[in-house]
Design a protein around this motif. Structure first.
Motif, PDB file in Angstrom:
ATOM      1  N   GLY A 159      26.239  28.031 -10.648  1.00  0.00           N
ATOM      2  CA  GLY A 159      25.429  29.114 -10.128  1.00  0.00           C
ATOM      3  C   GLY A 159      24.000  29.112 -10.681  1.00  0.00           C
ATOM      4  N   MET A 160      23.102  29.643  -9.876  1.00  0.00           N
ATOM      5  CA  MET A 160      21.702  29.772 -10.284  1.00  0.00           C
ATOM      6  C   MET A 160      21.327  31.240 -10.288  1.00  0.00           C
ATOM      7  SD  MET A 160      19.484  26.849  -8.292  1.00  0.00           S
ATOM      8  CE  MET A 160      19.749  25.093  -8.539  1.00  0.00           C
ATOM      9  N   GLY A 161      20.466  31.599 -11.183  1.00  0.00           N
ATOM     10  CA  GLY A 161      19.925  32.946 -11.169  1.00  0.00           C
ATOM     11  C   GLY A 161      18.936  33.113 -10.031  1.00  0.00           C
ATOM     12  N   PHE A 162      18.606  34.388  -9.744  1.00  0.00           N
ATOM     13  CA  PHE A 162      17.701  34.661  -8.626  1.00  0.00           C
ATOM     14  C   PHE A 162      16.345  33.998  -8.836  1.00  0.00           C
ATOM     15  CE2 PHE A 162      14.472  37.271  -6.499  1.00  0.00           C
ATOM     16  CZ  PHE A 162      14.952  37.237  -5.201  1.00  0.00           C
ATOM     17  N   ALA A 163      15.843  34.068 -10.046  1.00  0.00           N
ATOM     18  CA  ALA A 163      14.532  33.478 -10.327  1.00  0.00           C
ATOM     19  C   ALA A 163      14.550  31.963 -10.118  1.00  0.00           C
ATOM     20  CB  ALA A 163      14.104  33.809 -11.757  1.00  0.00           C
ATOM     21  N   GLU A 164      15.662  31.335 -10.496  1.00  0.00           N
ATOM     22  CA  GLU A 164      15.764  29.889 -10.329  1.00  0.00           C
ATOM     23  C   GLU A 164      15.856  29.510  -8.851  1.00  0.00           C
ATOM     24  OE1 GLU A 164      18.268  26.190 -12.354  1.00  0.00           O
ATOM     25  OE2 GLU A 164      18.813  28.286 -12.758  1.00  0.00           O
ATOM     26  N   LYS A 165      16.570  30.340  -8.060  1.00  0.00           N
ATOM     27  CA  LYS A 165      16.643  30.100  -6.616  1.00  0.00           C
ATOM     28  C   LYS A 165      15.264  30.200  -5.977  1.00  0.00           C
ATOM     29  CE  LYS A 165      21.388  31.777  -5.875  1.00  0.00           C
ATOM     30  NZ  LYS A 165      22.201  32.795  -5.183  1.00  0.00           N
ATOM     31  N   VAL A 166      14.523  31.207  -6.391  1.00  0.00           N
ATOM     32  CA  VAL A 166      13.167  31.371  -5.854  1.00  0.00           C
ATOM     33  C   VAL A 166      12.302  30.177  -6.222  1.00  0.00           C
ATOM     34  CG1 VAL A 166      11.068  32.755  -6.006  1.00  0.00           C
ATOM     35  CG2 VAL A 166      13.299  33.895  -5.839  1.00  0.00           C
TER      36      VAL A 166
ATOM     37  N   GLU B  12      13.302  27.093  -6.724  1.00  0.00           N
ATOM     38  CA  GLU B  12      13.702  25.963  -5.885  1.00  0.00           C
ATOM     39  C   GLU B  12      13.178  26.109  -4.455  1.00  0.00           C
ATOM     40  OE1 GLU B  12      15.545  22.986  -6.528  1.00  0.00           O
ATOM     41  OE2 GLU B  12      14.771  23.605  -8.477  1.00  0.00           O
ATOM     42  N   SER B  13      12.970  27.342  -4.024  1.00  0.00           N
ATOM     43  CA  SER B  13      12.499  27.587  -2.662  1.00  0.00           C
ATOM     44  C   SER B  13      11.058  27.131  -2.441  1.00  0.00           C
ATOM     45  CB  SER B  13      12.602  29.089  -2.328  1.00  0.00           C
ATOM     46  OG  SER B  13      13.938  29.512  -2.368  1.00  0.00           O
ATOM     47  N   ARG B  14      10.367  26.776  -3.514  1.00  0.00           N
ATOM     48  CA  ARG B  14       8.993  26.307  -3.351  1.00  0.00           C
ATOM     49  C   ARG B  14       8.943  25.051  -2.472  1.00  0.00           C
ATOM     50  NH1 ARG B  14      10.816  24.123  -8.061  1.00  0.00           N
ATOM     51  NH2 ARG B  14      10.208  21.967  -8.552  1.00  0.00           N
ATOM     52  N   HIS B  15      10.071  24.317  -2.402  1.00  0.00           N
ATOM     53  CA  HIS B  15      10.112  23.112  -1.577  1.00  0.00           C
ATOM     54  C   HIS B  15       9.988  23.439  -0.088  1.00  0.00           C
ATOM     55  CE1 HIS B  15      11.156  20.604  -5.007  1.00  0.00           C
ATOM     56  NE2 HIS B  15      12.122  21.444  -5.324  1.00  0.00           N
ATOM     57  N   LEU B  16      10.272  24.705   0.278  1.00  0.00           N
ATOM     58  CA  LEU B  16      10.214  25.107   1.684  1.00  0.00           C
ATOM     59  C   LEU B  16       8.823  25.555   2.110  1.00  0.00           C
ATOM     60  CD1 LEU B  16      13.499  27.218   1.906  1.00  0.00           C
ATOM     61  CD2 LEU B  16      13.159  24.875   2.685  1.00  0.00           C
ATOM     62  N   ILE B  17       7.940  25.789   1.152  1.00  0.00           N
ATOM     63  CA  ILE B  17       6.634  26.377   1.467  1.00  0.00           C
ATOM     64  C   ILE B  17       5.828  25.529   2.453  1.00  0.00           C
ATOM     65  CG2 ILE B  17       4.386  27.005   0.496  1.00  0.00           C
ATOM     66  CD1 ILE B  17       5.863  27.957  -2.017  1.00  0.00           C
ATOM     67  N   PRO B  18       5.703  24.206   2.268  1.00  0.00           N
ATOM     68  CA  PRO B  18       4.875  23.430   3.201  1.00  0.00           C
ATOM     69  C   PRO B  18       5.346  23.509   4.649  1.00  0.00           C
ATOM     70  CG  PRO B  18       5.337  22.151   1.219  1.00  0.00           C
ATOM     71  CD  PRO B  18       6.194  23.360   1.164  1.00  0.00           C
ATOM     72  N   VAL B  19       6.663  23.367   4.858  1.00  0.00           N
ATOM     73  CA  VAL B  19       7.154  23.375   6.233  1.00  0.00           C
ATOM     74  C   VAL B  19       7.063  24.771   6.846  1.00  0.00           C
ATOM     75  CG1 VAL B  19       9.592  23.764   5.652  1.00  0.00           C
ATOM     76  CG2 VAL B  19       9.003  22.566   7.742  1.00  0.00           C
ATOM     77  N   VAL B  20       7.264  25.802   6.043  1.00  0.00           N
ATOM     78  CA  VAL B  20       7.122  27.172   6.557  1.00  0.00           C
ATOM     79  C   VAL B  20       5.674  27.438   6.975  1.00  0.00           C
ATOM     80  CG1 VAL B  20       7.197  29.615   5.911  1.00  0.00           C
ATOM     81  CG2 VAL B  20       9.090  28.099   5.290  1.00  0.00           C
ATOM     82  N   LEU B  21       4.723  26.966   6.178  1.00  0.00           N
ATOM     83  CA  LEU B  21       3.310  27.128   6.538  1.00  0.00           C
ATOM     84  C   LEU B  21       2.983  26.389   7.835  1.00  0.00           C
ATOM     85  CD1 LEU B  21       1.549  26.776   3.059  1.00  0.00           C
ATOM     86  CD2 LEU B  21       1.844  28.862   4.421  1.00  0.00           C
ATOM     87  N   LEU B  22       3.557  25.189   7.993  1.00  0.00           N
ATOM     88  CA  LEU B  22       3.302  24.414   9.208  1.00  0.00           C
ATOM     89  C   LEU B  22       3.880  25.114  10.428  1.00  0.00           C
ATOM     90  CD1 LEU B  22       2.141  21.847  10.446  1.00  0.00           C
ATOM     91  CD2 LEU B  22       4.313  20.706   9.960  1.00  0.00           C
ATOM     92  N   ILE B  23       5.124  25.591  10.301  1.00  0.00           N
ATOM     93  CA  ILE B  23       5.744  26.327  11.407  1.00  0.00           C
ATOM     94  C   ILE B  23       4.931  27.569  11.746  1.00  0.00           C
ATOM     95  CG2 ILE B  23       7.774  27.669  12.094  1.00  0.00           C
ATOM     96  CD1 ILE B  23       9.419  25.813  10.261  1.00  0.00           C
ATOM     97  N   GLY B  24       4.536  28.306  10.697  1.00  0.00           N
ATOM     98  CA  GLY B  24       3.762  29.526  10.930  1.00  0.00           C
ATOM     99  C   GLY B  24       2.439  29.262  11.619  1.00  0.00           C
ATOM    100  N   SER B  25       1.784  28.164  11.263  1.00  0.00           N
ATOM    101  CA  SER B  25       0.481  27.866  11.869  1.00  0.00           C
ATOM    102  C   SER B  25       0.626  27.501  13.342  1.00  0.00           C
ATOM    103  CB  SER B  25      -0.207  26.727  11.111  1.00  0.00           C
ATOM    104  OG  SER B  25       0.553  25.529  11.191  1.00  0.00           O
ATOM    105  N   VAL B  26       1.682  26.754  13.690  1.00  0.00           N
ATOM    106  CA  VAL B  26       1.867  26.335  15.085  1.00  0.00           C
ATOM    107  C   VAL B  26       2.334  27.501  15.954  1.00  0.00           C
ATOM    108  CG1 VAL B  26       3.189  24.832  16.631  1.00  0.00           C
ATOM    109  CG2 VAL B  26       2.318  23.929  14.476  1.00  0.00           C
ATOM    110  N   ILE B  27       3.441  28.117  15.562  1.00  0.00           N
ATOM    111  CA  ILE B  27       4.001  29.202  16.379  1.00  0.00           C
ATOM    112  C   ILE B  27       3.097  30.432  16.333  1.00  0.00           C
ATOM    113  CG2 ILE B  27       6.026  30.651  16.788  1.00  0.00           C
ATOM    114  CD1 ILE B  27       6.432  27.651  17.240  1.00  0.00           C
ATOM    115  N   GLY B  28       2.533  30.733  15.155  1.00  0.00           N
ATOM    116  CA  GLY B  28       1.651  31.892  15.037  1.00  0.00           C
ATOM    117  C   GLY B  28       0.413  31.768  15.894  1.00  0.00           C
ATOM    118  N   ALA B  29      -0.150  30.555  15.985  1.00  0.00           N
ATOM    119  CA  ALA B  29      -1.343  30.346  16.811  1.00  0.00           C
ATOM    120  C   ALA B  29      -1.047  30.598  18.282  1.00  0.00           C
ATOM    121  CB  ALA B  29      -1.864  28.925  16.612  1.00  0.00           C
TER     122      ALA B  29
END
Length: 431
Positions: A211-218, A220-237
């Motif tokens: 198990g991971m603590g909440f802070a550790e999960k957050v 690890e979620s940094r790996h999702l930031i680039p793709v989320v930004l890319l999705i947001g820029s395309v769909i948001g535009a």
């Protein structure tokens, strides 16, 4: 010569050419030429030249090669590995555990790919060996990946939506936005089926990772930031009205190049491979579209769409019965043709009937995309089945059986969209 005989002759010509190995685009153009030359008074030569030029020079289609290129660039990045690292800690507590990375990973990658085959290959490269090593059942790994990767067609940007939008002359931006809620719904249904299976078969699910603590999960979620930004820029535009679908595609290409460079996977070789891969794929699609445009014109001169619409109208089918008939028709057709070919081959004939039945063309586009998704996991010409076979070395029939539950989940999704059409039409109505 009556329309039934003409139609029969052209269908025979179509399957003879396809069976002899002629490229689909050339087959469509050849059948169109035969129909126009033999059964209409219009000379076929100049009509073919004008139609093919018009379809090839369409500004709307500019978005297609750009989105294909974006998917090719991301296919060569470490995106799937990053997504697995970011998603795994969050799904570990769910029944079914890491199997959900197939669903969530495919959903995320679908939002930057536009192709179900690319989604299947990219996510599968990471999840199949990792989940196999951890002891998850092979049929659930392959089945969940095969089913979820079809979301590459539904969640925008979608290559097949662009093709449908051009054929049906509807807003591609509205089609993209219309696919968001059905895509999320379908992903939720896929994950829900895994949860039910895991609760019924607890002994088949490997033990949870540490198990991971909440802070550790957050963290690890940094790996999702680039793709989320890319999705947001395309769909948001697109959704905000800042950019058209074509301009958003250009934003996506630039963003994917930046993402690739930041991960250290952008070099001359990968750039060249992505560009050549996108060029080859788009040339194939463009040839199919050109042949289909000429076939649509030819059918119009012969009068087949009008006669078919009159015949179907004379049957007195309700919109619901018409959609059932079309769903069965496309599923059967999907046993022999890929999704793009199915759409461009049939839209000229089907759309007058659909319009006469009062069915919204945006809603019908999403309906068609989901039915084509079913064909992606239907043998013998299910593209995702071939991709999975190449990665697993399993028999195509074994893979098809593993994917079968997800076929029926898509049937359920179509029924839900029919009962609640606002799931499709609400977001486009706000644009």
């Amino acid at each position: 010569m009556n329309e039934f005989v003409v139609t029969s002759l052209l269908i025979v010509a179509l399957f003879v050419l396809l069976g002899s190995g002629v490229w689909i685009g050339l087959t469509l153009a050849g059948v169109a030429w035969i129909g126009m030359e033999l059964f209409s008074s219009r000379p076929a030569g100049d009509a073919m030249a004008l139609t093919i030029w018009g379809s090839a020079s369409s500004w709307t289609l500019t978005a297609l090669p750009l989105f294909v290129w974006m998917g090719e660039i991301l296919f060569r990045t470490k995106l799937s590995e990053s997504m697995f690292k970011g998603l795994a800690p969050w799904v570990n507590a769910l029944p079914g555990r890491l199997l959900h990375t197939n669903i969530l990973g495919s959903t995320i990658f679908a939002a930057v790919s536009g192709s179900s085959a690319a989604t299947c290959a990219t996510i599968g490269k990471m999840t199949i060996p990792e989940l196999t090593r951890r002891g998850y059942p092979a049929e659930k790994i392959v089945g969940s990946l095969g089913g979820a990767s079809t979301l590459g067609l539904l969640i925008p940007p979608s290559i097949i939506m662009i093709v449908y939008g051009v054929a049906a002359e509807v807003s591609i931006a509205k089609l993209f936005v219309a696919g968001v809620i059905p895509g999320i719904l379908l992903a939720a249904l896929f994950s829900g089926s895994l949860i039910v299976w895991a609760l019924l078969n607890p002994g088949k699910v490997p033990s949870a990772d540490a198990g991971m603590g909440f802070a550790e999960k957050v963290r690890e979620s940094r790996h999702l930031i680039p793709v989320v930004l890319l999705i947001g820029s395309v769909i948001g535009a697109i959704y905000s009205g800042i950019a058209t679908a074509t301009e958003a595609a250009a934003i996506g290409v630039v963003g994917s190049l930046i993402l690739s460079a930041s991960q250290g996977s952008l070099n001359w070789q990968s750039f060249r491979d992505a560009l050549l891969g996108a060029t080859r794929l788009y040339c194939m699609i463009a040839l199919i579209l050109a042949g289909a445009a000429f076939l649509t014109l030819s059918m119009g001169y012969i009068g087949l769409p009008r006669h078919l619409a009159e015949w179907v109208g004379g049957l007195g089918l309700s919109p619901g019965m018409l959609l059932i008939a079309l769903a069965v028709f496309y599923i059967v057709l999907g046993c022999f043709l890929d999704g793009i070919s199915m759409i461009v081959l049939t839209m000229g004939v089907i759309l007058p009937t659909v319009t006469a039945a009062g069915i919204d063309l945006i809603w019908f586009g999403i309906f068609i995309v989901i039915v084509v998704e079913m064909a992606q996991i239907t043998p013998p010409v299910g593209f995702n089945l071939f991709v999975l076979q190449g990665m697993t070395r399993r028999e195509i029939t074994w893979i098809a059986v593993a994917c079968l539950p997800y076929f029926f989940i898509m049937v359920l999704a179509v029924l839900l969209l029919y009962w609640f059409p606002g799931l499709v039409t609400w977001m486009p109505s706000k644009m």
